[in-house]
Design a protein around this motif. Structure first.
Motif, mmCIF file in Angstrom:
data_model
loop_
_atom_site.group_PDB
_atom_site.id
_atom_site.type_symbol
_atom_site.label_atom_id
_atom_site.label_comp_id
_atom_site.label_asym_id
_atom_site.label_seq_id
_atom_site.Cartn_x
_atom_site.Cartn_y
_atom_site.Cartn_z
ATOM 1 N N LYS A 31 -4.013 32.078 22.166
ATOM 2 C CA LYS A 31 -4.649 30.774 22.368
ATOM 3 C C LYS A 31 -6.141 30.935 22.632
ATOM 4 C CE LYS A 31 -0.777 27.947 23.988
ATOM 5 N NZ LYS A 31 -0.208 27.180 25.128
ATOM 6 N N LEU A 44 -7.803 31.955 19.336
ATOM 7 C CA LEU A 44 -7.896 30.822 18.411
ATOM 8 C C LEU A 44 -9.009 29.864 18.833
ATOM 9 C CD1 LEU A 44 -6.770 29.326 15.986
ATOM 10 C CD2 LEU A 44 -5.100 28.231 17.504
ATOM 11 N N THR A 104 -12.199 29.136 16.490
ATOM 12 C CA THR A 104 -12.500 27.750 16.108
ATOM 13 C C THR A 104 -13.946 27.389 16.443
ATOM 14 O OG1 THR A 104 -10.179 27.133 16.484
ATOM 15 C CG2 THR A 104 -11.789 25.349 16.381
ATOM 16 N N ALA A 122 -8.899 32.652 11.845
ATOM 17 C CA ALA A 122 -8.342 31.524 12.593
ATOM 18 C C ALA A 122 -6.940 31.179 12.093
ATOM 19 C CB ALA A 122 -9.255 30.305 12.483
ATOM 20 N N ASN A 123 -6.761 31.194 10.769
ATOM 21 C CA ASN A 123 -5.447 30.880 10.207
ATOM 22 C C ASN A 123 -4.404 31.936 10.586
ATOM 23 O OD1 ASN A 123 -6.332 28.513 8.971
ATOM 24 N ND2 ASN A 123 -6.888 29.547 7.067
ATOM 25 N N THR A 164 -4.485 33.896 13.234
ATOM 26 C CA THR A 164 -4.219 33.762 14.668
ATOM 27 C C THR A 164 -3.313 32.575 14.940
ATOM 28 O OG1 THR A 164 -6.397 34.709 15.176
ATOM 29 C CG2 THR A 164 -5.290 33.513 16.937
ATOM 30 N N ARG A 165 -3.551 31.469 14.248
ATOM 31 C CA ARG A 165 -2.715 30.278 14.428
ATOM 32 C C ARG A 165 -1.272 30.547 14.003
ATOM 33 N NH1 ARG A 165 -5.617 27.298 11.798
ATOM 34 N NH2 ARG A 165 -6.823 26.348 13.484
ATOM 35 N N GLU A 166 -1.113 31.244 12.893
ATOM 36 C CA GLU A 166 0.239 31.564 12.409
ATOM 37 C C GLU A 166 0.974 32.482 13.375
ATOM 38 O OE1 GLU A 166 2.402 33.526 8.459
ATOM 39 O OE2 GLU A 166 0.221 33.241 8.519
ATOM 40 N N GLU A 218 2.058 30.527 16.443
ATOM 41 C CA GLU A 218 3.256 29.728 16.183
ATOM 42 C C GLU A 218 4.514 30.592 16.193
ATOM 43 O OE1 GLU A 218 2.455 27.840 12.483
ATOM 44 O OE2 GLU A 218 1.070 26.352 13.333
#
Length: 204
Positions: free
Chosen positions: A106, A109, A113, A148-149, A151-153, A156
């Protein structure tokens, strides 16, 4: 001159006083006893006494949801036939590792961002940049977007693994519903597919 008769009010007062004296209690004592009794009744009510004068038992505290109890979750987890069952200590280690990863991802990310937002803002001010500078900024933006993508994946996937531990479905393959395998999960705690289903997915 004739003597006037005493009023009934005084006679009634003397009778009341005499009755109180004969019973061993003065009016003051009776009033004090009544107030003490009232205080005792209020104390019993505050303590939870029922109509029979017995104190009602305290309500039992609600037990936490078993799905959030790591010891109970460890007992429910499935394993492959050749593997030993999960122990609460093993599951707790995996759970805390995943929880720490959630906090770390978190933060990463959020940082990615912010960095991407700065790059996008700077791209609008580069009207006078040459071709090399414009290409460099484009590369940086694409690189930050990719980070970022990713890290987001991963975030999740980690949050999903934590949720599966809590609801007791951790370790079940989402492809074939067979056990993923304890050894695989210890190596890759975010795994949602067994080895066979993972290989099939990669061949597609």
């Amino acid at each position: 001159m004739e003597k006037t008769q005493p009023t009934r009010k005084r006679t009634s007062t003397r009778r009341s006083t005499a009755e109180g004296t004969s019973s061993g209690q003065t009016p003051t004592k009776r009033a004090t006893t009544k107030r003490a009794s009232s205080r005792q009744t209020a104390a019993e009510q505050a303590a939870g006494a029922d109509a029979t004068g017995q104190v009602a038992p305290a309500q039992a505290e609600e037990r936490p949801n078993a799905a959030t109890d790591l010891a109970e979750s460890a007992r429910l987890l499935v394993v492959r036939p050749e593997e030993e069952p999960w122990t609460p200590e093993e599951l707790a280690e995996v759970y805390h590792e995943l929880a720490d990863d959630v906090s770390r991802l978190k933060a990463e990310l959020h940082s990615a961002t912010d960095e991407l937002a700065d790059l996008l803002r700077d791209s609008g001010d580069g009207a006078g940049d040459d071709q090399a500078d414009a290409g460099s900024k484009t590369f940086e933006r694409e690189h930050e977007m990719s980070l970022a993508n990713n890290t987001r994946e991963m975030l999740e996937q980690t949050e999903r693994a934590v949720a599966r531990i809590r609801n007791g479905t951790y370790g079940v393959c989402e492809g074939c519903a067979n056990p993923i395998g304890k050894a695989r999960l210890l190596a890759f705690p975010r795994a949602t597919l067994c080895v066979s289903c993972k290989q099939k997915e990669e061949r597609r």
